[in-house]
Design a protein around this motif. Structure first.
Motif, mmCIF file in Angstrom:
data_model
loop_
_atom_site.group_PDB
_atom_site.id
_atom_site.type_symbol
_atom_site.label_atom_id
_atom_site.label_comp_id
_atom_site.label_asym_id
_atom_site.label_seq_id
_atom_site.Cartn_x
_atom_site.Cartn_y
_atom_site.Cartn_z
ATOM 1 N N UNK A 250 -25.442 -4.917 41.709
ATOM 2 C CA UNK A 250 -25.983 -5.780 42.750
ATOM 3 C C UNK A 250 -27.273 -6.402 42.270
ATOM 4 N N UNK A 251 -27.384 -7.721 42.408
ATOM 5 C CA UNK A 251 -28.613 -8.438 42.108
ATOM 6 C C UNK A 251 -29.321 -8.703 43.429
ATOM 7 N N UNK A 252 -29.970 -7.663 43.924
ATOM 8 C CA UNK A 252 -30.603 -7.746 45.222
ATOM 9 C C UNK A 252 -29.550 -7.954 46.302
ATOM 10 N N UNK A 253 -29.828 -8.818 47.277
ATOM 11 C CA UNK A 253 -28.902 -9.084 48.366
ATOM 12 C C UNK A 253 -28.118 -10.380 48.165
ATOM 13 N N UNK A 254 -28.330 -11.052 47.042
ATOM 14 C CA UNK A 254 -27.686 -12.349 46.846
ATOM 15 C C UNK A 254 -26.312 -12.219 46.195
ATOM 16 N N UNK A 255 -26.215 -11.438 45.139
ATOM 17 C CA UNK A 255 -24.963 -11.300 44.404
ATOM 18 C C UNK A 255 -24.665 -9.821 44.200
ATOM 19 N N UNK A 256 -23.456 -9.420 44.506
ATOM 20 C CA UNK A 256 -23.014 -8.061 44.209
ATOM 21 C C UNK A 256 -21.545 -8.112 43.840
ATOM 22 N N UNK A 257 -21.135 -7.264 42.904
ATOM 23 C CA UNK A 257 -19.743 -7.232 42.482
ATOM 24 C C UNK A 257 -19.485 -5.940 41.725
ATOM 25 N N UNK A 258 -18.264 -5.770 41.319
ATOM 26 C CA UNK A 258 -17.852 -4.629 40.506
ATOM 27 C C UNK A 258 -17.177 -5.172 39.259
ATOM 28 N N UNK A 259 -17.498 -4.625 38.098
ATOM 29 C CA UNK A 259 -16.796 -5.053 36.892
ATOM 30 C C UNK A 259 -15.324 -4.673 37.018
ATOM 31 N N UNK A 260 -14.460 -5.461 36.411
ATOM 32 C CA UNK A 260 -13.025 -5.283 36.593
ATOM 33 C C UNK A 260 -12.581 -3.875 36.209
ATOM 34 N N UNK A 261 -11.835 -3.238 37.094
ATOM 35 C CA UNK A 261 -11.330 -1.893 36.811
ATOM 36 C C UNK A 261 -10.262 -1.928 35.729
ATOM 37 N N UNK A 262 -9.458 -2.977 35.735
ATOM 38 C CA UNK A 262 -8.388 -3.136 34.742
ATOM 39 C C UNK A 262 -8.435 -4.578 34.240
ATOM 40 N N UNK A 263 -9.297 -4.820 33.276
ATOM 41 C CA UNK A 263 -9.486 -6.174 32.769
ATOM 42 C C UNK A 263 -8.251 -6.643 32.019
ATOM 43 N N UNK A 264 -7.901 -7.897 32.221
ATOM 44 C CA UNK A 264 -6.784 -8.477 31.502
ATOM 45 C C UNK A 264 -7.198 -8.973 30.128
ATOM 46 N N UNK A 265 -8.464 -9.208 29.964
ATOM 47 C CA UNK A 265 -8.970 -9.679 28.684
ATOM 48 C C UNK A 265 -9.440 -8.546 27.792
ATOM 49 N N UNK A 266 -10.278 -8.900 26.813
ATOM 50 C CA UNK A 266 -10.752 -7.936 25.811
ATOM 51 C C UNK A 266 -11.730 -6.929 26.394
ATOM 52 N N UNK A 267 -12.483 -7.323 27.422
ATOM 53 C CA UNK A 267 -13.511 -6.463 27.985
ATOM 54 C C UNK A 267 -13.683 -6.795 29.459
ATOM 55 N N UNK A 268 -14.229 -5.862 30.252
ATOM 56 C CA UNK A 268 -14.498 -6.168 31.665
ATOM 57 C C UNK A 268 -15.579 -7.227 31.829
ATOM 58 N N UNK A 269 -16.707 -7.029 31.152
ATOM 59 C CA UNK A 269 -17.839 -7.946 31.291
ATOM 60 C C UNK A 269 -18.718 -7.830 30.054
ATOM 61 N N UNK A 270 -19.084 -8.986 29.516
ATOM 62 C CA UNK A 270 -19.993 -9.018 28.365
ATOM 63 C C UNK A 270 -21.229 -9.816 28.745
ATOM 64 N N UNK A 271 -22.390 -9.238 28.443
ATOM 65 C CA UNK A 271 -23.669 -9.865 28.778
ATOM 66 C C UNK A 271 -24.501 -9.983 27.511
ATOM 67 N N UNK A 272 -25.023 -11.158 27.250
ATOM 68 C CA UNK A 272 -25.994 -11.316 26.172
ATOM 69 C C UNK A 272 -27.369 -11.523 26.787
ATOM 70 N N UNK A 273 -28.362 -10.954 26.152
ATOM 71 C CA UNK A 273 -29.751 -11.131 26.572
ATOM 72 C C UNK A 273 -30.451 -11.925 25.478
ATOM 73 N N UNK A 274 -30.678 -13.209 25.746
ATOM 74 C CA UNK A 274 -31.384 -14.038 24.773
ATOM 75 C C UNK A 274 -32.858 -13.663 24.711
ATOM 76 N N UNK A 275 -33.444 -13.428 25.873
ATOM 77 C CA UNK A 275 -34.820 -12.943 25.937
ATOM 78 C C UNK A 275 -35.042 -12.237 27.269
ATOM 79 N N UNK A 276 -35.811 -11.186 27.222
ATOM 80 C CA UNK A 276 -36.093 -10.423 28.428
ATOM 81 C C UNK A 276 -37.444 -9.748 28.328
ATOM 82 N N UNK A 277 -37.959 -9.365 29.484
ATOM 83 C CA UNK A 277 -39.289 -8.756 29.535
ATOM 84 C C UNK A 277 -39.322 -7.775 30.704
ATOM 85 N N UNK A 278 -39.858 -6.574 30.452
ATOM 86 C CA UNK A 278 -40.018 -5.587 31.515
ATOM 87 C C UNK A 278 -41.400 -4.968 31.405
ATOM 88 N N UNK A 279 -42.123 -4.951 32.530
ATOM 89 C CA UNK A 279 -43.438 -4.330 32.584
ATOM 90 C C UNK A 279 -43.378 -3.205 33.605
#
Length: 326
Positions: A250-279
Motif C-alpha cells: 500500500x502506498x498510503x491511502x492512494x494506491x494499494x494492491x497485491x503482487x500476482x499470486x500466480x503470475x503469467x509472466x516471468x515474475x510477479x512484479x519487478x521494480x527498479x530504483x534509479x535513485x532513492x533517499x531515506x533519512x
C-alpha cells in the motif's frame, strides 16, 4: 499517506484489465465495467498525501518485505558516534564516514554483501585487551559470515593486526550483520548481538515494580540504542528487485494492491530504483523517503483513489510504469 510527507508526484501506468473493473465515488457507486483493452499510459499528478501510521520507515519496511530477489546498491552517510554492537564490543564512527554497499538477494534475504568505507573511519573497539580495528572493507556471504576484509589496527594493535590477521577477523565476526532487505534499505546493517544464555540457566527475575497510587498502567519502556542512531542518510541507486508473489503493498491511502499470486509472466512484479533517499527520524524530526524508478509486472486485488473517487480492480498489468514517491 505518510505523515503528510509522502505523495506520488508522477505515476505513469498502463493497466491491462484482466478482471472486472469496479469504480465508485464518494457519492454514487457505479456499476461494474466491462473489461477492455489496456489504455495508454498516463501521467498522474496526485494530491497531497494523507497522514498514515508508521511514517516513512513503515513505507520502506513494507517495500523491503516484498523483495524476493535482486541487486541493491546503497550508500550510507554516518554521523559521528558509537554503538554497543555486542557484549564487550562497540562500533565508533568518526570523520563523518561514508559506506558504499552492494548486495545480492534471494529468498528475501541478502546472500552476498560487499562494503567499503570511502571516507571517515569506522572503528570496531574491544574492551580491555580485546583488539581495536579500523574497518576499511569487508565481504559477507550468507552461511559463511565475513569471508574477507581490509582493516588496520589502532595504536598498539596496528603491528599486531598486520601480523596476526586472524585477530582482526575474529573481532569483525563478533558483529551481527542484518541480512533482511528492510534493514539494508534503511541502512541498519548492524544489529545488537546479545549474550547466549548457558544451557539450563533460568533468567534472573526482574525487580518488582512499586505499586502506583495514581495509575495501574505500566510505563512505556525506554528504547535502547540502535545502529540507526549513527545513520544520517541512505541513498539507493541503479538497483533492481523482484517481488514475492501474493504480497500486499500500500502506498498510503492512494494506491494499494497485491503482487500476482500466480503470475503469467516471468515474475510477479519487478521494480527498479534509479535513485532513492531515506533519512531516519532524528531529534524529533520525522523520517523521510524519496524513490524514483520504473515498475513492470502483474498485480491483483487493488484500489486506486483520486480525491473523492476510488476504483477497484481484480487483476491488472503494469507496463513500463514510472513512479516518484515523496
Amino acid at each position: 499517506m505518510v505523515r503528510g510527507d509522502l505523495r506520488i508526484a508522477a505515476l505513469g501506468l498502463s493497466f491491462l484489465v484482466a478482471g472486472a473493473l469496479r469504480a465508485q465515488t464518494s457519492e454514487t457507486p457505479a456499476p461494474a465495467a466491462t473489461p477492455t483493452a489496456a489504455p495508454a499510459a498516463a501521467e498522474v499528478i496526485a494530491p497531497a498525501a494523507t497522514p498514515a501510521a508508521g511514517g516513512s520507515r513503515a513505507m520502506i519496511d513494507a517495500l523491503g518485505a516484498c523483495v524476493e530477489s535482486g541487486r541493491l546498491n546503497v550508500e550510507i552517510d554516518f554521523v559521528n558516534g558509537s554503538y554497543p554492537a555486542a557484549p564487550a564490543w562497540g562500533v565508533e564512527t568518526s570523520g563523518i564516514p561514508r559506506a558504499a554497499i552492494t548486495t545480492e538477494a534471494s529468498g528475501g534475504r541478502v546472500q552476498k554483501m560487499d562494503a567499503a568505507i570511502t571516507t571517515g573511519q569506522v572503528l570496531v573497539r574491544g574492551k580491555g585487551l580485546r583488539p581495536k580495528v579500523y574497518v576499511l572493507a569487508f565481504s559477507f556471504e550468507n552461511g559463511k559470515g565475513v569471508t574477507k576484509a581490509k582493516f588496520r589496527g589502532k595504536g598498539i594493535w596496528r603491528p599486531i593486526v598486520s601480523i596476526f590477521r586472524g585477530v582482526a577477523m575474529g573481532a569483525l565476526r563478533k558483529l551481527e550483520l542484518n541480512t533482511d532487505i528492510p534493514s539494508v534499505l534503511r541502512g541498519e546493517i548492524l544489529g545488537a548481538k546479545t549474550p547466549t544464555p548457558k544451557p539450563g540457566a533460568a533468567p534472573a527475575p526482574g525487580p518488582t515494580p512499586p505499586p502506583s497510587s495514581t495509575s495501574t498502567a505500566s510505563a512505556a519502556p525506554t528504547p535502547g540504542p540502535s545502529f540507526l542512531d549513527l545513520v544520517d542518510e541512505v541513498r539507493i541507486r541503479d538497483s533492481a528487485i523482484v517481488a514475492f508473489p501474493g504480497k500486499p503493498l500500500a502506498l498510503g491511502e492512494m494506491v494499494s494492491f497485491q503482487t500476482a499470486s500466480h503470475a503469467q509472466g516471468e515474475f510477479p512484479l519487478r521494480v527498479t530504483v534509479d535513485q532513492g533517499r531515506f533519512r531516519p527520524a532524528h531529534g524529533g524530526a520525522a523520517a523521510k523517503i524519496e524513490l524514483k524508478g520504473r515498475v513492470d509486472g502483474e498485480i491483483e486485488n487493488g484500489t486506486v483513489g483520486f480525491g473523492g473517487a476510488h476504483a477497484a480492480f481484480d487483476r491488472g498489468e503494469l507496463r513500463s510504469g514510472s513512479y516518484h514517491l515523496l
